[in-house]
Design a protein around this motif. Structure first.
Motif, PDB file in Angstrom:
ATOM      1  N   GLU A 237      49.670  36.408  25.845  1.00 53.31           N
ATOM      2  CA  GLU A 237      48.636  35.613  26.528  1.00 53.31           C
ATOM      3  C   GLU A 237      47.509  36.471  27.113  1.00 53.31           C
ATOM      4  N   LYS A 238      46.274  36.029  26.885  1.00 53.34           N
ATOM      5  CA  LYS A 238      45.106  36.781  27.365  1.00 53.34           C
ATOM      6  C   LYS A 238      44.868  36.531  28.855  1.00 53.34           C
ATOM      7  N   THR A 239      44.283  37.541  29.515  1.00 53.81           N
ATOM      8  CA  THR A 239      44.045  37.475  30.962  1.00 53.81           C
ATOM      9  C   THR A 239      42.571  37.277  31.313  1.00 53.81           C
ATOM     10  N   GLY A 240      41.675  37.547  30.353  1.00 51.07           N
ATOM     11  CA  GLY A 240      40.242  37.558  30.660  1.00 51.07           C
ATOM     12  C   GLY A 240      39.743  38.960  30.982  1.00 51.07           C
ATOM     13  N   PHE A 241      40.682  39.927  31.106  1.00 50.86           N
ATOM     14  CA  PHE A 241      40.307  41.301  31.453  1.00 50.86           C
ATOM     15  C   PHE A 241      40.146  42.210  30.231  1.00 50.86           C
ATOM     16  N   SER A 242      40.702  41.801  29.083  1.00 50.15           N
ATOM     17  CA  SER A 242      40.681  42.634  27.863  1.00 50.15           C
ATOM     18  C   SER A 242      41.125  44.073  28.142  1.00 50.15           C
ATOM     19  N   PRO A 243      42.356  44.263  28.645  1.00 53.67           N
ATOM     20  CA  PRO A 243      42.811  45.620  28.996  1.00 53.67           C
ATOM     21  C   PRO A 243      43.002  46.496  27.765  1.00 53.67           C
ATOM     22  N   TYR A 244      42.952  47.807  27.988  1.00 51.87           N
ATOM     23  CA  TYR A 244      43.215  48.792  26.939  1.00 51.87           C
ATOM     24  C   TYR A 244      43.858  50.012  27.610  1.00 51.87           C
ATOM     25  N   VAL A 245      44.443  50.876  26.827  1.00 52.16           N
ATOM     26  CA  VAL A 245      45.099  52.065  27.380  1.00 52.16           C
ATOM     27  C   VAL A 245      44.269  53.299  27.049  1.00 52.16           C
ATOM     28  N   GLU A 246      44.022  54.111  28.069  1.00 50.41           N
ATOM     29  CA  GLU A 246      43.278  55.365  27.891  1.00 50.41           C
ATOM     30  C   GLU A 246      43.992  56.463  28.669  1.00 50.41           C
ATOM     31  N   ASN A 247      44.380  57.519  27.992  1.00 61.75           N
ATOM     32  CA  ASN A 247      45.132  58.629  28.615  1.00 61.75           C
ATOM     33  C   ASN A 247      46.343  58.139  29.403  1.00 61.75           C
ATOM     34  N   GLY A 248      47.026  57.149  28.836  1.00 63.94           N
ATOM     35  CA  GLY A 248      48.244  56.646  29.473  1.00 63.94           C
ATOM     36  C   GLY A 248      48.002  55.656  30.602  1.00 63.94           C
ATOM     37  N   ASN A 249      46.738  55.394  30.942  1.00 58.30           N
ATOM     38  CA  ASN A 249      46.414  54.441  32.018  1.00 58.30           C
ATOM     39  C   ASN A 249      45.939  53.117  31.439  1.00 58.30           C
ATOM     40  N   ILE A 250      46.405  52.008  32.038  1.00 55.54           N
ATOM     41  CA  ILE A 250      45.845  50.700  31.671  1.00 55.54           C
ATOM     42  C   ILE A 250      44.471  50.601  32.332  1.00 55.54           C
ATOM     43  N   CYS A 251      43.458  50.303  31.532  1.00 58.15           N
ATOM     44  CA  CYS A 251      42.080  50.189  32.018  1.00 58.15           C
ATOM     45  C   CYS A 251      41.481  48.862  31.567  1.00 58.15           C
ATOM     46  N   PHE A 252      40.391  48.482  32.193  1.00 58.75           N
ATOM     47  CA  PHE A 252      39.596  47.334  31.730  1.00 58.75           C
ATOM     48  C   PHE A 252      38.165  47.585  32.160  1.00 58.75           C
ATOM     49  N   ASN A 253      37.245  46.900  31.531  1.00 59.58           N
ATOM     50  CA  ASN A 253      35.826  47.053  31.878  1.00 59.58           C
ATOM     51  C   ASN A 253      35.330  45.806  32.602  1.00 59.58           C
ATOM     52  N   GLN A 254      34.610  46.027  33.688  1.00 62.96           N
ATOM     53  CA  GLN A 254      33.927  44.919  34.364  1.00 62.96           C
ATOM     54  C   GLN A 254      32.467  44.933  33.938  1.00 62.96           C
ATOM     55  N   LYS A 255      31.897  43.749  33.810  1.00 66.85           N
ATOM     56  CA  LYS A 255      30.463  43.658  33.528  1.00 66.85           C
ATOM     57  C   LYS A 255      29.746  43.473  34.866  1.00 66.85           C
ATOM     58  N   TRP A 256      28.989  44.488  35.272  1.00 68.09           N
ATOM     59  CA  TRP A 256      28.195  44.380  36.490  1.00 68.09           C
ATOM     60  C   TRP A 256      26.784  43.965  36.093  1.00 68.09           C
ATOM     61  N   LEU A 257      26.335  42.856  36.655  1.00 66.12           N
ATOM     62  CA  LEU A 257      25.007  42.340  36.332  1.00 66.12           C
ATOM     63  C   LEU A 257      24.048  42.672  37.467  1.00 66.12           C
ATOM     64  N   LEU A 258      22.938  43.305  37.124  1.00 70.15           N
ATOM     65  CA  LEU A 258      21.876  43.607  38.091  1.00 70.15           C
ATOM     66  C   LEU A 258      20.729  42.650  37.854  1.00 70.15           C
ATOM     67  N   LEU A 259      20.392  41.881  38.873  1.00 70.08           N
ATOM     68  CA  LEU A 259      19.267  40.946  38.791  1.00 70.08           C
ATOM     69  C   LEU A 259      18.272  41.268  39.905  1.00 70.08           C
ATOM     70  N   ILE A 260      17.012  41.372  39.541  1.00 71.94           N
ATOM     71  CA  ILE A 260      15.961  41.593  40.540  1.00 71.94           C
ATOM     72  C   ILE A 260      14.938  40.482  40.391  1.00 71.94           C
ATOM     73  N   GLY A 261      14.693  39.773  41.498  1.00 73.09           N
ATOM     74  CA  GLY A 261      13.707  38.696  41.501  1.00 73.09           C
ATOM     75  C   GLY A 261      12.641  38.952  42.548  1.00 73.09           C
ATOM     76  N   ARG A 262      11.453  38.454  42.296  1.00 75.14           N
ATOM     77  CA  ARG A 262      10.312  38.658  43.196  1.00 75.14           C
ATOM     78  C   ARG A 262       9.970  37.338  43.878  1.00 75.14           C
TER      79      ARG A 262
END
Length: 281
Positions: A237-262
């Motif tokens: 079952e998927k978690t929404g995190f899309s984990p992967y293993v790197e150097n023996g560690n479970i990792c995942f990527n977060q998408k950080w969104l930068l928005l600038i409005g005037r």
């Protein structure tokens, strides 16, 4: 007209409990969310100027505010959790940042006058707010016409995994409410008449163990979350995190969104009747 009571966040107790626990560990290089590279990137995108007055909303330990301080006239950091602000103040004093002010307060009712700051920003905080529209409205209110509103937060997982992702986030940190989608964030800017100047997504790697250590999540819950990640890695079952293993560690990527409005500068009102109302000579 003054309001009878200060508008506190509905989940104030959870926020203060969670971030009081996190405060001591929040500056640690292994677990923190300050991510120096991302701070430099943020500053390069905002491009603050020497005369700017800055407000950081839900500032935590004020990592972002401290990065802006040497480049601007003044920085005010506001947060609901005194323990977090205390760390920020101590770190600012160590770095001799004398143009910073630390205010205990709530994003839902900012204790500042209209049109007070030329830059207002919030980083990795909107997923803790139960009333995002009120917070955003307050940020716009205290922003000067022509000023910049900067919002950085994690982008929600795509449907149908969005609810599952939030469920795991809340297991880890009960002060989490929900991640917003990119469209929901853009809609906030549009609804308040801000002109979008930047909209950029950056993938930030998190190591699962460090991510759980930051919030000092109880061991049984850490195990439960780790097990769900391992299940996904095994093709279940998927978690929404899309984990992967790197150097023996479970990792995942977060998408950080930068928005600038005037914030738009209001045009002077035309006389009633427009040009026809001008006297004829």
């Amino acid at each position: 007209q003054e309001r009878d009571s200060i508008m506190k966040p509905a989940n104030l107790e959870a926020i203060q409990h969670s971030f009081t626990i996190q405060a001591a560990n929040f500056e640690s290089k292994t677990v923190n969310f300050s991510k120096e590279e991302y701070l430099h990137y943020t500053i390069s995108r905002v491009a603050p100027e020497g005369q700017d007055s800055v407000l950081e909303v839900a500032a935590g330990t004020c990592a972002c505010g401290r990065s802006f301080a040497p480049l601007v006239q003044s920085v005010v950091c506001l947060d609901a959790t005194p323990a977090m602000l205390q760390i920020g103040k101590q770190e600012a004093e160590k770095s001799h940042l004398n143009n910073m002010t630390f205010v205990k307060g709530y994003a839902e009712e900012l204790p500042f006058l209209n049109d007070s700051f030329s830059i207002v920003f919030s980083r990795l905080a909107f997923h803790h707010f139960t009333d995002t529209d009120t917070v955003f409205s307050e940020m716009v209110r205290v922003l000067k016409p022509g000023g910049m509103l900067v919002m950085i937060d994690m982008e929600a997982a795509d449907e149908p995994l969005r609810k599952t992702e939030d469920e795991i986030e809340t297991l880890r940190d009960p002060s989490h409410v929900k991640n917003m989608s990119k469209n929901e964030m853009l809609e906030l800017f549009a609804a308040h008449g801000l002109r979008i100047e930047q909209c950029e997504t950056t993938e930030i790697q998190q190591k699962l163990n460090n991510w759980l250590a930051l919030t000092r999540t109880p061991e049984p819950i850490q195990q439960k979350i780790t097990e769900r990640m391992r299940s996904e890695l095994a093709g279940e079952e998927k978690t929404g995190f899309s984990p992967y293993v790197e150097n023996g560690n479970i990792c995942f990527n977060q998408k950080w969104l930068l928005l600038i409005g005037r914030k738009q500068i209001a045009k002077p009102a035309e006389p009633a009747g427009g040009l026809n109302a001008l006297p004829v000579r």
